[in-house]
Design a protein around this motif. Structure first.
Motif, mmCIF file in Angstrom:
data_model
loop_
_atom_site.group_PDB
_atom_site.id
_atom_site.type_symbol
_atom_site.label_atom_id
_atom_site.label_comp_id
_atom_site.label_asym_id
_atom_site.label_seq_id
_atom_site.Cartn_x
_atom_site.Cartn_y
_atom_site.Cartn_z
ATOM 1 N N THR B 31 0.831 -1.202 0.000
ATOM 2 C CA THR B 31 0.000 0.000 0.000
ATOM 3 C C THR B 31 0.866 1.253 0.000
ATOM 4 O OG1 THR B 31 -1.735 -1.148 1.199
ATOM 5 C CG2 THR B 31 -1.767 1.251 1.276
ATOM 6 N N LEU B 32 1.880 1.238 0.832
ATOM 7 C CA LEU B 32 2.766 2.401 0.890
ATOM 8 C C LEU B 32 3.430 2.632 -0.461
ATOM 9 C CD1 LEU B 32 4.071 4.607 2.543
ATOM 10 C CD2 LEU B 32 5.833 2.998 3.228
ATOM 11 N N SER B 33 3.934 1.571 -1.083
ATOM 12 C CA SER B 33 4.568 1.711 -2.396
ATOM 13 C C SER B 33 3.604 2.319 -3.405
ATOM 14 C CB SER B 33 5.036 0.345 -2.893
ATOM 15 O OG SER B 33 6.187 -0.066 -2.198
ATOM 16 N N THR B 34 2.394 1.747 -3.439
ATOM 17 C CA THR B 34 1.405 2.221 -4.405
ATOM 18 C C THR B 34 1.075 3.693 -4.183
ATOM 19 O OG1 THR B 34 0.450 0.005 -4.354
ATOM 20 C CG2 THR B 34 -0.834 1.748 -5.414
ATOM 21 N N GLN B 35 0.787 4.030 -2.953
ATOM 22 C CA GLN B 35 0.360 5.398 -2.676
ATOM 23 C C GLN B 35 1.475 6.401 -2.965
ATOM 24 O OE1 GLN B 35 -2.875 4.523 -2.746
ATOM 25 N NE2 GLN B 35 -2.953 6.478 -1.675
ATOM 26 N N LEU B 36 2.678 6.001 -2.616
ATOM 27 C CA LEU B 36 3.793 6.915 -2.855
ATOM 28 C C LEU B 36 4.000 7.124 -4.357
ATOM 29 C CD1 LEU B 36 5.843 8.629 -1.546
ATOM 30 C CD2 LEU B 36 7.389 6.700 -1.382
ATOM 31 N N ARG B 37 3.863 6.037 -5.096
ATOM 32 C CA ARG B 37 4.020 6.171 -6.544
ATOM 33 C C ARG B 37 2.937 7.098 -7.115
ATOM 34 N NH1 ARG B 37 3.413 3.462 -11.207
ATOM 35 N NH2 ARG B 37 1.781 2.142 -10.362
ATOM 36 N N LYS B 38 1.720 6.962 -6.603
ATOM 37 C CA LYS B 38 0.636 7.816 -7.087
ATOM 38 C C LYS B 38 0.890 9.275 -6.728
ATOM 39 C CE LYS B 38 -3.628 6.203 -6.757
ATOM 40 N NZ LYS B 38 -4.815 5.446 -6.275
ATOM 41 N N LEU B 39 1.413 9.474 -5.538
ATOM 42 C CA LEU B 39 1.737 10.850 -5.138
ATOM 43 C C LEU B 39 2.791 11.435 -6.077
ATOM 44 C CD1 LEU B 39 1.571 13.246 -3.204
ATOM 45 C CD2 LEU B 39 3.280 12.117 -1.773
ATOM 46 N N GLU B 40 3.803 10.632 -6.365
ATOM 47 C CA GLU B 40 4.855 11.118 -7.263
ATOM 48 C C GLU B 40 4.285 11.414 -8.645
ATOM 49 O OE1 GLU B 40 8.974 9.161 -5.581
ATOM 50 O OE2 GLU B 40 7.749 7.963 -6.909
ATOM 51 N N GLU B 41 3.377 10.552 -9.099
ATOM 52 C CA GLU B 41 2.777 10.784 -10.409
ATOM 53 C C GLU B 41 1.947 12.062 -10.404
ATOM 54 O OE1 GLU B 41 0.623 7.331 -11.576
ATOM 55 O OE2 GLU B 41 2.464 6.160 -11.799
ATOM 56 N N GLU B 42 1.225 12.266 -9.313
ATOM 57 C CA GLU B 42 0.390 13.465 -9.221
ATOM 58 C C GLU B 42 1.271 14.719 -9.215
ATOM 59 O OE1 GLU B 42 -2.020 13.499 -5.765
ATOM 60 O OE2 GLU B 42 -2.730 15.556 -6.086
ATOM 61 N N LEU B 43 2.370 14.647 -8.481
ATOM 62 C CA LEU B 43 3.257 15.806 -8.408
ATOM 63 C C LEU B 43 4.071 15.961 -9.685
ATOM 64 C CD1 LEU B 43 4.634 15.399 -4.767
ATOM 65 C CD2 LEU B 43 2.945 17.051 -5.561
ATOM 66 N N GLY B 44 4.259 14.851 -10.383
ATOM 67 C CA GLY B 44 5.113 14.898 -11.564
ATOM 68 C C GLY B 44 6.583 14.944 -11.196
#
Lengths: 301, 301
Positions: B31-44
DNA sequence: CCTGACGATAGACCACATATATCAGACAAC
DNA sequence: GTTGTCTGATATATGTGGTCTATCGTCAGG
């Protein structure tokens, strides 16, 4: 607690009207009502006193909303910064360079780099290879210009150009009468840099790894080494880009018989996310150094 | 963007280890991996450079995480403040009081209120009824102590106690020889307060609404009125709680034949969320004033 | 009395955060 | 080499919860 809900609450505080606040948040009024009520339940504090005619923050609500505003503003600042950081060709890039290369390469490429990548702030860091690799692995550097191959699957190596070595002689030296100098002939009175400099090892290897006199000079910089040669204390082997400076110091330069040289590489972590910046720098240096490489190939240094 | 994800990212930054960060956040590592990746994608923006052996924030990540930390800290401060604000018997409470009541009631109840509700900071505000009601409706006050009924469905009224009126006479006044004074007998030379004071209207009404002499005194405070009576300029009708002060000023006090008085009420908005505070104040004042009400009922003021 | 405006509530729907299970790579020990 | 262990990444099922539309209750004004 959720930043979204804080934004909802702040919108209500600002407009004192659920419908308009909801519209501004791009949600329906019932959603806003529900979420705000849930926020109040979570906090255990009523944020707004509401009737059919008015919506007014409570005293506790005012205080809490001040913190909410701070949180939302920090988050917005983060988003704004992210927007600005999105471009890999933007921002600082810490570039390590070995000392026998930096003083001669940087003047050639720093201006063009700034022109081509105006938003990339290159921060040069001069040190010997092992120190640069250490800093690269500890993320204190983003890339490094080296003259040796970097091993390991964690590092990525991009070849930039080959820099030929030249024999550096006092003008009155016997070998100076020759058009080309055999590497082995430099061995007898060769002067080298201190331990740690890759150029030291490469120069010695090129000359057949002669034993050095005890107490022989271990120059701390190529600049010192050149001055020693100019003063007639011995010979050495210098990288091609230092030719100009050496000649100005009154040193005789001769191409080497075996055309030995060193390969300059741009090394970075394979995981470094701003690969585009690395590639751009590599491309620019290659382009910039192409004429030099050509002439070097023909011995016209 | 979500505060939760920011907390995740901060945990990763702190521990530089997904598993331990996840454990600390009470979520699974995937879950942490997924969420962090999504955050990075959102931030670009890539926040962390990761390998199987290390997790290191990027330079951009460091800067962004600083903002994230600020946002999370503001949110935490908000939660802490909410925790402290949860108790309705805690914090400021702006209490309006009419001027003919405040100087005589407050000394009786302020100390006991502070003892019984130590975390409730009562901020008294003295003004006439209409002004208090206006401030109540505009949320500049939380409650008000009035001597009149407050109309309207938006206001809640809690009766506290009945305060009898007393005839206030110069000692040498004719009526002072009587045990009881008939309200109408005060009319001829009655002195009253300025417009706006409810006591003025109530006193006049009790005496049968006599016409006032043109240019008659319109005292700006009960204190002034008492001094005028003490100086022999006329009679008046005072609230029972002012008896002590009046007597000290050398004024003769007599109970009234019809036992007229005024009902003191605690008025607040029906929507005011800290009802418990209102109720606690009402209860304390009732308890504190009970002996007085009893004695007043028997004319022993 | 009727109408309009406002916030609250009910119920259905769907996105998304989450957990379990598993994979892929690196490294150390044997 | 080979195996075991640790790392973070990925796949899939599931349940919570945010969202919508529809509706209600209340109050003010015509």
């Amino acid at each position: 607690m959720n930043l979204r809900d804080l934004r909802y609450a702040l919108a209500v505080a600002e407009h004192r009207h659920f419908g308009r606040a909801a519209e501004l948040c791009n949600i329906s009024q019932p959603t806003l009502s529900t979420q705000l009520r849930k926020l109040e339940e979570e906090l255990g504090v009523v944020l707004f006193e509401r009737t059919n005619k008015s919506v007014v923050p409570t005293m506790a609500g005012e205080a809490l909303l001040a913190h909410a505003r701070a949180a939302v503003e920090s988050a917005d600042a983060m988003l704004a910064l992210a927007q600005a950081s999105r471009d890999p060709l933007r921002g600082r890039l810490r570039l390590g360079i070995i000392p026998t290369l930096a003083p001669y390469l940087l003047p050639l490429v720093f201006g063009p780099l700034r022109d081509a990548l105006p938003d990339l702030v290159i921060e040069p860091w001069e040190d010997v290879t092992t120190a640069l690799l250490e800093r690269l692995r500890t993320h204190e550097l983003d890339a490094a210009l080296l003259a040796t191959d970097a091993e390991g699957p964690d590092l990525d190596t991009q070849p930039l150009f080959t820099e030929p070595f030249l024999a550096a002689l006092p003008p009155e030296h016997l070998l100076a009468s020759q058009d080309h100098v055999r590497e082995e002939d430099l061995a007898p009175d060769i002067l080298v840099l201190a331990d740690g400099h890759c150029l030291r090892d490469q120069a010695l290897a090129a000359c057949g790894n002669p034993g050095l006199r005890a107490g022989a000079l271990r120059a701390s910089s190529l600049s010192t080494l050149l001055n020693m040669v100019a003063a007639g204390y011995g010979t050495t082997l210098i990288p091609g880009l230092a030719a100009g400076v050496a000649r100005d110091a009154g040193i005789a330069l001769r191409p080497l018989t075996h055309m030995t040289g060193r390969d300059i590489q741009l090394v970075s972590r394979t995981t470094f996310p701003r690969r585009a910046a690395i590639d751009a720098i590599a491309t620019l240096i290659r382009t910039r150094l192409a004429p030099f490489a050509d002439s070097a190939a023909h011995g016209e240094v």
